[in-house]
Design a protein around this motif. Structure first.
Motif, PDB file in Angstrom:
ATOM      1  N   ASP A  83       0.839  -1.194   0.000  1.00 51.14           N
ATOM      2  CA  ASP A  83       0.000   0.000   0.000  1.00 51.14           C
ATOM      3  C   ASP A  83       0.874   1.243   0.000  1.00 51.14           C
ATOM      4  O   ASP A  83       1.922   1.275   0.641  1.00 51.14           O
ATOM      5  N   VAL A  84       0.428   2.254  -0.725  1.00 54.96           N
ATOM      6  CA  VAL A  84       0.991   3.596  -0.638  1.00 54.96           C
ATOM      7  C   VAL A  84      -0.185   4.562  -0.565  1.00 54.96           C
ATOM      8  O   VAL A  84      -1.268   4.290  -1.092  1.00 54.96           O
ATOM      9  N   THR A  85       0.023   5.677   0.099  1.00 53.49           N
ATOM     10  CA  THR A  85      -1.003   6.715   0.201  1.00 53.49           C
ATOM     11  C   THR A  85      -0.427   7.997  -0.376  1.00 53.49           C
ATOM     12  O   THR A  85       0.644   8.444   0.042  1.00 53.49           O
ATOM     13  N   ILE A  86      -1.136   8.560  -1.343  1.00 55.74           N
ATOM     14  CA  ILE A  86      -0.647   9.731  -2.072  1.00 55.74           C
ATOM     15  C   ILE A  86      -1.505  10.943  -1.749  1.00 55.74           C
ATOM     16  O   ILE A  86      -2.741  10.877  -1.793  1.00 55.74           O
ATOM     17  N   ASN A  87      -0.820  12.040  -1.437  1.00 57.78           N
ATOM     18  CA  ASN A  87      -1.468  13.337  -1.267  1.00 57.78           C
ATOM     19  C   ASN A  87      -0.795  14.304  -2.230  1.00 57.78           C
ATOM     20  O   ASN A  87       0.436  14.384  -2.275  1.00 57.78           O
ATOM     21  N   ALA A  88      -1.604  14.994  -3.003  1.00 53.90           N
ATOM     22  CA  ALA A  88      -1.074  15.948  -3.977  1.00 53.90           C
ATOM     23  C   ALA A  88      -1.793  17.277  -3.831  1.00 53.90           C
ATOM     24  O   ALA A  88      -2.996  17.325  -3.536  1.00 53.90           O
ATOM     25  N   GLU A  89      -1.031  18.333  -4.043  1.00 54.40           N
ATOM     26  CA  GLU A  89      -1.572  19.691  -4.024  1.00 54.40           C
ATOM     27  C   GLU A  89      -1.096  20.381  -5.291  1.00 54.40           C
ATOM     28  O   GLU A  89       0.099  20.383  -5.580  1.00 54.40           O
ATOM     29  N   ILE A  90      -2.032  20.963  -6.027  1.00 48.15           N
ATOM     30  CA  ILE A  90      -1.722  21.593  -7.313  1.00 48.15           C
ATOM     31  C   ILE A  90      -2.317  23.000  -7.325  1.00 48.15           C
ATOM     32  O   ILE A  90      -3.523  23.173  -7.112  1.00 48.15           O
ATOM     33  N   HIS A  91      -1.473  24.008  -7.599  1.00 45.48           N
ATOM     34  CA  HIS A  91      -1.921  25.401  -7.671  1.00 45.48           C
ATOM     35  C   HIS A  91      -1.945  25.832  -9.137  1.00 45.48           C
ATOM     36  O   HIS A  91      -0.974  25.594  -9.862  1.00 45.48           O
ATOM     37  N   TYR A  92      -3.022  26.470  -9.542  1.00 44.98           N
ATOM     38  CA  TYR A  92      -3.091  27.016 -10.903  1.00 44.98           C
ATOM     39  C   TYR A  92      -4.018  28.216 -10.936  1.00 44.98           C
ATOM     40  O   TYR A  92      -4.870  28.384 -10.071  1.00 44.98           O
ATOM     41  N   CYS A  93      -3.842  29.037 -11.961  1.00 45.83           N
ATOM     42  CA  CYS A  93      -4.674  30.218 -12.146  1.00 45.83           C
ATOM     43  C   CYS A  93      -6.033  29.774 -12.693  1.00 45.83           C
ATOM     44  O   CYS A  93      -6.119  29.209 -13.776  1.00 45.83           O
ATOM     45  N   ALA A  94      -7.086  30.062 -11.949  1.00 43.47           N
ATOM     46  CA  ALA A  94      -8.420  29.583 -12.307  1.00 43.47           C
ATOM     47  C   ALA A  94      -9.370  30.695 -12.743  1.00 43.47           C
ATOM     48  O   ALA A  94     -10.585  30.529 -12.705  1.00 43.47           O
ATOM     49  N   VAL A  95      -8.830  31.824 -13.171  1.00 45.66           N
ATOM     50  CA  VAL A  95      -9.679  32.950 -13.547  1.00 45.66           C
ATOM     51  C   VAL A  95     -10.671  32.554 -14.643  1.00 45.66           C
ATOM     52  O   VAL A  95     -11.869  32.827 -14.540  1.00 45.66           O
ATOM     53  N   LYS A  96     -10.189  31.900 -15.695  1.00 44.07           N
ATOM     54  CA  LYS A  96     -11.082  31.530 -16.793  1.00 44.07           C
ATOM     55  C   LYS A  96     -12.176  30.576 -16.326  1.00 44.07           C
ATOM     56  O   LYS A  96     -13.342  30.745 -16.679  1.00 44.07           O
TER      57      LYS A  96
END
Length: 121
Positions: A31-44
């Motif tokens: 087992d592996v547990t993955i946590n990801a955080e992604i930042h992006y410009c969401a104006v559109k």
């Protein structure tokens, strides 16, 4: 943080893969547990309500699942780097962070984890 920046978080994605260098790790999925955080410009996306203007977290997660479940890894560092590459591959991504836990890797610990980050230059 600018108000137009959106943060996508994938929390506790639980997968199984071959990870490690000992014989039992090479021969048995863990087992592996993955946590990801992604930042992006969401104006559109905020202004249009159109999926084509948003970063598709489902597509990203499906790529991560395919990578992890269909490959073998000796090192947690390499696995984490490969997942981070997927999380940060879209041109819109300004920052990404991935942490992967390997439960029961140490006798007296809940897990061992590794975290890597990407920041657009």
């Amino acid at each position: 943080m600018k108000p137009e920046i959106a943060i996508i978080r994938v929390k506790n994605l639980r997968l199984r893969t071959y990870i490690g260098i000992k014989d039992d790790e090479i021969n048995n999925k863990q087992d592996v547990t993955i946590n990801a955080e992604i930042h992006y410009c969401a104006v559109k996306a905020r202004n249009s309500d159109n999926m084509d203007d948003a970063l598709n977290y489902r597509t990203i997660t499906k790529k991560i699942i395919a990578l992890v479940e269909n490959n073998r890894f000796s090192l947690l560092e390499h696995l984490t780097d490969q997942v981070l590459n997927i999380a940060s591959e879209h041109d819109w991504v300004d920052f990404a962070k991935v942490e992967i836990d390997k439960p029961h890797a140490l006798r007296f610990a809940d897990s061992v984890s590794l975290q890597l980050c990407y920041a657009k230059q």
